[in-house]
Design a protein around this motif. Structure first.
Motif, short mmCIF file in Angstrom:
data_model
loop_
_atom_site.label_atom_id
_atom_site.label_comp_id
_atom_site.label_asym_id
_atom_site.label_seq_id
_atom_site.Cartn_x
_atom_site.Cartn_y
_atom_site.Cartn_z
N PHE A 127 0.54 -1.12 0.06
CA PHE A 127 -0.20 -0.23 -0.11
C PHE A 127 0.57 2.02 0.33
CE2 PHE A 127 -3.21 -2.79 2.48
CZ PHE A 127 -4.13 -3.04 0.59
N VAL A 128 1.81 1.32 0.74
CA VAL A 128 2.69 2.43 0.77
C VAL A 128 3.43 2.49 -0.55
CG1 VAL A 128 5.11 3.39 1.76
CG2 VAL A 128 3.51 2.18 3.64
N SER A 129 4.04 1.60 -1.12
CA SER A 129 5.11 1.84 -2.24
C SER A 129 3.89 2.50 -3.38
CB SER A 129 5.54 0.30 -2.84
OG SER A 129 4.69 -0.64 -2.26
N SER A 130 2.46 2.27 -2.91
CA SER A 130 0.98 2.44 -4.48
C SER A 130 0.75 3.50 -4.44
CB SER A 130 0.91 0.90 -4.60
OG SER A 130 0.44 -0.18 -4.46
N THR A 140 -8.27 -0.46 3.31
CA THR A 140 -6.93 -1.37 2.95
C THR A 140 -7.35 -2.04 3.32
OG1 THR A 140 -6.37 0.19 4.40
CG2 THR A 140 -5.97 0.78 2.53
N ILE A 141 -8.40 -2.08 5.04
CA ILE A 141 -8.59 -3.97 5.62
C ILE A 141 -9.34 -4.22 5.16
CG2 ILE A 141 -9.30 -4.20 7.94
CD1 ILE A 141 -8.89 -1.42 8.56
N LEU A 142 -10.11 -4.37 4.18
CA LEU A 142 -10.88 -4.65 3.61
C LEU A 142 -9.82 -5.62 2.57
CD1 LEU A 142 -14.20 -5.90 2.95
CD2 LEU A 142 -14.12 -3.77 1.18
N MET A 147 -7.94 -10.68 1.08
CA MET A 147 -6.83 -11.57 0.43
C MET A 147 -7.02 -13.14 1.47
SD MET A 147 -3.15 -12.32 1.59
CE MET A 147 -3.61 -11.06 2.57
N PHE A 148 -6.88 -12.76 2.76
CA PHE A 148 -5.95 -13.94 3.35
C PHE A 148 -7.22 -14.69 3.73
CE2 PHE A 148 -7.24 -11.25 6.83
CZ PHE A 148 -7.83 -11.78 8.02
N ASN A 216 -2.82 -1.81 8.68
CA ASN A 216 -3.22 -1.93 7.60
C ASN A 216 -4.41 -0.66 8.35
OD1 ASN A 216 -1.71 -3.00 5.25
ND2 ASN A 216 -1.96 -4.51 6.68
N ALA A 217 -4.94 -0.60 9.26
CA ALA A 217 -5.74 0.12 9.51
C ALA A 217 -5.95 1.50 9.75
CB ALA A 217 -6.45 -0.83 11.01
N GLY A 218 -4.81 2.83 9.63
CA GLY A 218 -4.79 4.07 9.89
C GLY A 218 -4.94 4.06 10.80
#
Length: 266
Positions: A127-130, A140-142, A147-148, A216-218
Protein backbone atom coordinates in the motif's frame (compact mmCIF):
# COMPACT_ATOMS: atom_id res chain seq x y z
CA UNK A 1 -10.08 -56.64 36.27
CA UNK A 2 -12.80 -55.44 38.61
CA UNK A 3 -16.18 -54.19 37.46
CA UNK A 4 -15.18 -50.60 38.29
CA UNK A 5 -11.99 -50.95 36.26
CA UNK A 6 -13.87 -52.27 33.24
CA UNK A 7 -16.41 -49.43 33.51
CA UNK A 8 -13.61 -46.85 33.62
CA UNK A 9 -11.90 -48.49 30.65
CA UNK A 10 -15.08 -48.35 28.56
CA UNK A 11 -15.71 -44.69 29.40
CA UNK A 12 -12.12 -43.42 29.40
CA UNK A 13 -12.41 -41.87 25.94
CA UNK A 14 -15.66 -40.17 26.95
CA UNK A 15 -14.07 -38.68 30.05
CA UNK A 16 -11.06 -37.47 28.06
CA UNK A 17 -13.35 -35.87 25.48
CA UNK A 18 -15.36 -34.10 28.19
CA UNK A 19 -12.18 -32.75 29.78
CA UNK A 20 -10.97 -31.42 26.44
CA UNK A 21 -14.34 -29.76 25.79
CA UNK A 22 -14.30 -28.25 29.28
CA UNK A 23 -10.81 -26.90 28.63
CA UNK A 24 -11.92 -25.38 25.32
CA UNK A 25 -15.13 -23.83 26.65
CA UNK A 26 -13.77 -22.55 29.97
CA UNK A 27 -12.69 -19.17 28.51
CA UNK A 28 -16.12 -18.77 26.86
CA UNK A 29 -17.85 -19.46 30.17
CA UNK A 30 -15.69 -16.78 31.79
CA UNK A 31 -16.64 -14.25 29.08
CA UNK A 32 -20.35 -15.03 29.50
CA UNK A 33 -20.07 -14.72 33.28
CA UNK A 34 -18.17 -11.42 33.10
CA UNK A 35 -20.78 -9.95 30.77
CA UNK A 36 -23.07 -9.82 33.84
CA UNK A 37 -20.37 -8.43 36.12
CA UNK A 38 -20.74 -5.19 38.07
CA UNK A 39 -17.07 -4.35 38.68
CA UNK A 40 -16.06 -2.20 41.62
CA UNK A 41 -13.12 -0.89 39.61
CA UNK A 42 -12.62 -0.56 35.87
CA UNK A 43 -9.10 -1.91 36.34
CA UNK A 44 -10.19 -5.22 37.90
CA UNK A 45 -11.26 -8.32 36.03
CA UNK A 46 -13.02 -10.32 38.71
CA UNK A 47 -16.68 -10.99 39.39
CA UNK A 48 -17.84 -8.46 41.98
CA UNK A 49 -21.63 -8.60 41.54
CA UNK A 50 -24.47 -9.44 39.18
CA UNK A 51 -26.04 -6.78 36.94
CA UNK A 52 -27.97 -6.48 33.69
CA UNK A 53 -26.79 -2.93 33.00
CA UNK A 54 -24.06 -4.16 30.68
CA UNK A 55 -26.65 -5.80 28.42
CA UNK A 56 -29.08 -2.89 28.70
CA UNK A 57 -26.40 -0.32 27.79
CA UNK A 58 -23.89 -2.09 25.50
CA UNK A 59 -22.83 1.14 23.79
CA UNK A 60 -22.01 3.01 26.99
CA UNK A 61 -18.20 2.88 26.51
CA UNK A 62 -17.23 5.53 23.98
CA UNK A 63 -16.43 4.10 20.56
CA UNK A 64 -17.36 0.48 21.31
CA UNK A 65 -20.41 0.22 19.07
CA UNK A 66 -18.65 2.15 16.30
CA UNK A 67 -15.79 -0.36 16.41
CA UNK A 68 -18.21 -3.31 16.37
CA UNK A 69 -20.10 -1.76 13.43
CA UNK A 70 -16.85 -1.30 11.52
CA UNK A 71 -15.83 -4.91 12.13
CA UNK A 72 -19.26 -6.17 11.06
CA UNK A 73 -19.25 -4.15 7.83
CA UNK A 74 -15.72 -5.23 6.95
CA UNK A 75 -16.48 -8.84 7.87
CA UNK A 76 -19.65 -9.00 5.77
CA UNK A 77 -18.08 -7.35 2.72
CA UNK A 78 -14.91 -9.44 2.96
CA UNK A 79 -17.01 -12.59 3.34
CA UNK A 80 -19.14 -11.84 0.27
CA UNK A 81 -16.19 -10.95 -1.97
CA UNK A 82 -13.95 -13.78 -0.77
CA UNK A 83 -16.74 -16.37 -0.98
CA UNK A 84 -17.70 -15.43 -4.55
CA UNK A 85 -14.12 -15.28 -5.82
CA UNK A 86 -13.01 -18.34 -3.85
CA UNK A 87 -15.94 -20.45 -5.05
CA UNK A 88 -15.22 -19.57 -8.68
CA UNK A 89 -11.53 -20.37 -8.18
CA UNK A 90 -12.36 -23.70 -6.53
CA UNK A 91 -14.61 -24.75 -9.43
CA UNK A 92 -11.89 -23.79 -11.92
CA UNK A 93 -9.17 -25.68 -10.04
CA UNK A 94 -11.24 -28.86 -9.56
CA UNK A 95 -13.15 -29.06 -12.84
CA UNK A 96 -10.48 -27.88 -15.33
CA UNK A 97 -7.02 -29.03 -16.28
CA UNK A 98 -4.53 -26.31 -17.15
CA UNK A 99 -0.82 -25.64 -17.13
CA UNK A 100 0.41 -24.47 -13.73
CA UNK A 101 -2.37 -26.14 -11.76
CA UNK A 102 0.03 -27.59 -9.17
CA UNK A 103 1.74 -24.23 -8.72
CA UNK A 104 -1.65 -22.56 -8.25
CA UNK A 105 -2.50 -25.01 -5.46
CA UNK A 106 0.81 -24.16 -3.78
CA UNK A 107 0.21 -20.41 -4.01
CA UNK A 108 -3.28 -20.86 -2.53
CA UNK A 109 -1.79 -22.46 0.59
CA UNK A 110 0.95 -19.87 1.07
CA UNK A 111 -1.24 -17.21 2.77
CA UNK A 112 -2.55 -19.87 5.15
CA UNK A 113 0.93 -21.08 6.03
CA UNK A 114 2.55 -17.64 6.34
CA UNK A 115 2.60 -15.84 9.71
CA UNK A 116 0.14 -12.97 9.93
CA UNK A 117 2.89 -10.49 10.73
CA UNK A 118 4.50 -11.35 7.39
CA UNK A 119 1.23 -10.90 5.48
CA UNK A 120 0.41 -7.69 7.31
CA UNK A 121 3.80 -6.08 6.78
CA UNK A 122 3.85 -7.18 3.13
CA UNK A 123 0.45 -5.63 2.49
CA UNK A 124 1.52 -2.44 4.29
CA UNK A 125 4.61 -2.23 2.09
CA UNK A 126 2.41 -2.78 -0.97
CA UNK A 127 0.00 0.00 0.00
CA UNK A 128 2.79 2.44 0.85
CA UNK A 129 4.72 1.75 -2.36
CA UNK A 130 1.49 2.16 -4.34
CA UNK A 131 0.93 5.62 -2.91
CA UNK A 132 -1.78 4.72 -0.41
CA UNK A 133 0.35 5.17 2.70
CA UNK A 134 -1.64 8.22 3.77
CA UNK A 135 -5.01 6.65 2.95
CA UNK A 136 -4.91 3.55 5.14
CA UNK A 137 -8.33 2.79 6.58
CA UNK A 138 -11.55 0.94 5.86
CA UNK A 139 -10.77 -0.03 2.26
CA UNK A 140 -7.20 -1.17 2.88
CA UNK A 141 -8.45 -3.36 5.74
CA UNK A 142 -11.12 -4.79 3.44
CA UNK A 143 -8.57 -5.61 0.72
CA UNK A 144 -6.32 -7.28 3.30
CA UNK A 145 -9.15 -9.35 4.74
CA UNK A 146 -10.32 -10.52 1.31
CA UNK A 147 -6.76 -11.58 0.57
CA UNK A 148 -6.30 -13.88 3.56
CA UNK A 149 -9.91 -15.16 3.58
CA UNK A 150 -9.68 -16.18 -0.08
CA UNK A 151 -7.37 -19.12 0.59
CA UNK A 152 -9.65 -20.58 3.25
CA UNK A 153 -12.66 -20.34 0.95
CA UNK A 154 -10.86 -22.05 -1.93
CA UNK A 155 -9.62 -24.90 0.25
CA UNK A 156 -13.02 -25.46 1.89
CA UNK A 157 -15.04 -25.42 -1.33
CA UNK A 158 -12.42 -27.56 -3.12
CA UNK A 159 -12.80 -30.24 -0.46
CA UNK A 160 -16.56 -30.26 -1.00
CA UNK A 161 -16.21 -30.45 -4.78
CA UNK A 162 -13.62 -33.23 -4.59
CA UNK A 163 -16.01 -35.40 -2.57
CA UNK A 164 -18.99 -34.83 -4.87
CA UNK A 165 -20.12 -37.62 -7.20
CA UNK A 166 -20.05 -36.19 -10.74
CA UNK A 167 -22.29 -39.02 -11.94
CA UNK A 168 -25.23 -37.13 -10.42
CA UNK A 169 -24.64 -34.29 -12.86
CA UNK A 170 -24.26 -36.73 -15.73
CA UNK A 171 -27.54 -38.39 -14.78
CA UNK A 172 -29.31 -35.01 -14.74
CA UNK A 173 -28.03 -34.18 -18.22
CA UNK A 174 -29.04 -37.62 -19.44
CA UNK A 175 -32.56 -36.65 -18.37
CA UNK A 176 -32.39 -33.65 -20.74
CA UNK A 177 -31.42 -30.99 -18.20
CA UNK A 178 -29.20 -28.31 -19.70
CA UNK A 179 -26.00 -27.09 -18.01
CA UNK A 180 -27.75 -24.20 -16.25
CA UNK A 181 -30.48 -26.43 -14.82
CA UNK A 182 -27.95 -29.07 -13.80
CA UNK A 183 -25.86 -26.51 -11.93
CA UNK A 184 -28.69 -24.89 -9.97
CA UNK A 185 -30.68 -28.06 -9.23
CA UNK A 186 -27.88 -30.59 -8.70
CA UNK A 187 -24.42 -29.05 -8.33
CA UNK A 188 -25.16 -25.95 -6.27
CA UNK A 189 -27.33 -27.68 -3.61
CA UNK A 190 -24.60 -30.28 -3.13
CA UNK A 191 -21.80 -27.71 -2.90
CA UNK A 192 -23.76 -25.16 -0.84
CA UNK A 193 -22.84 -26.63 2.59
CA UNK A 194 -19.17 -26.18 1.71
CA UNK A 195 -19.80 -22.62 0.48
CA UNK A 196 -21.73 -21.79 3.65
CA UNK A 197 -18.97 -23.24 5.83
CA UNK A 198 -16.38 -21.21 3.92
CA UNK A 199 -18.44 -18.03 4.34
CA UNK A 200 -18.85 -18.54 8.09
CA UNK A 201 -15.14 -19.26 8.45
CA UNK A 202 -14.27 -16.14 6.47
CA UNK A 203 -16.48 -13.94 8.61
CA UNK A 204 -14.98 -15.34 11.80
CA UNK A 205 -11.43 -14.80 10.57
CA UNK A 206 -12.22 -11.28 9.43
CA UNK A 207 -14.12 -10.21 12.53
CA UNK A 208 -11.44 -11.20 15.04
CA UNK A 209 -8.29 -10.42 13.06
CA UNK A 210 -5.91 -8.05 14.83
CA UNK A 211 -2.35 -8.28 13.49
CA UNK A 212 -3.00 -7.68 9.78
CA UNK A 213 -5.71 -5.14 10.59
CA UNK A 214 -3.53 -3.19 12.99
CA UNK A 215 -0.80 -2.78 10.38
CA UNK A 216 -3.15 -1.56 7.64
CA UNK A 217 -5.87 0.27 9.58
CA UNK A 218 -4.58 3.82 9.71
CA UNK A 219 -6.99 5.63 12.06
CA UNK A 220 -9.83 3.12 11.58
CA UNK A 221 -10.64 1.17 14.75
CA UNK A 222 -12.13 -2.33 14.58
CA UNK A 223 -13.45 -4.32 17.53
CA UNK A 224 -10.24 -6.33 18.16
CA UNK A 225 -8.24 -3.09 18.05
CA UNK A 226 -10.70 -1.50 20.48
CA UNK A 227 -10.29 -4.44 22.87
CA UNK A 228 -6.51 -4.18 22.67
CA UNK A 229 -6.60 -0.43 23.28
CA UNK A 230 -9.02 -0.80 26.19
CA UNK A 231 -6.82 -3.43 27.82
CA UNK A 232 -4.07 -0.81 28.11
CA UNK A 233 -6.31 1.38 30.31
CA UNK A 234 -9.37 -0.47 31.59
CA UNK A 235 -11.64 -3.33 30.58
CA UNK A 236 -15.27 -2.30 30.01
CA UNK A 237 -17.61 -5.21 30.85
CA UNK A 238 -19.57 -4.42 27.66
CA UNK A 239 -16.72 -6.02 25.72
CA UNK A 240 -17.80 -9.35 27.22
CA UNK A 241 -21.38 -8.59 26.14
CA UNK A 242 -20.25 -8.31 22.52
CA UNK A 243 -18.23 -11.51 22.81
CA UNK A 244 -21.16 -13.38 24.35
CA UNK A 245 -23.55 -12.09 21.69
CA UNK A 246 -21.24 -13.24 18.89
CA UNK A 247 -20.89 -16.65 20.53
CA UNK A 248 -24.66 -17.02 20.87
CA UNK A 249 -25.11 -16.00 17.23
CA UNK A 250 -22.63 -18.68 16.14
CA UNK A 251 -24.43 -21.31 18.24
CA UNK A 252 -27.78 -20.33 16.73
CA UNK A 253 -26.38 -20.59 13.20
CA UNK A 254 -24.85 -24.01 13.86
CA UNK A 255 -27.99 -25.36 15.51
CA UNK A 256 -30.17 -23.94 12.74
CA UNK A 257 -28.02 -25.58 10.09
CA UNK A 258 -28.08 -28.92 11.91
CA UNK A 259 -31.87 -28.83 12.33
CA UNK A 260 -32.30 -27.99 8.65
CA UNK A 261 -30.05 -30.88 7.66
CA UNK A 262 -31.97 -33.33 9.83
CA UNK A 263 -35.29 -32.24 8.39
CA UNK A 264 -34.02 -32.82 4.88
CA UNK A 265 -32.73 -36.30 5.69
CA UNK A 266 -36.04 -37.49 7.15
Amino acid sequence: MTRAGRWIGRHLVLFAGLLVLLYLFAPIFVVVLMSFNDPKSRLSYQFDGFTLDNWLHPCQPFGLCDAVSTSLRIGLLATIVATVLGTLMAFAMVRHRYRGRAATNLFIFLPMASPEIVLGSSLLALFVSSGFGGQLGFWTILIAHVMFCLSFVVVTVKARLAGMDTRLEQAAMDLYANEWQTFWRITFPLVFPGILAAALLSFSLSFDDFIITNLNAGRTVTFPMYVWGSAQRDIPPQINVVGTAMFLLAVILVLGGELTRRRRTR
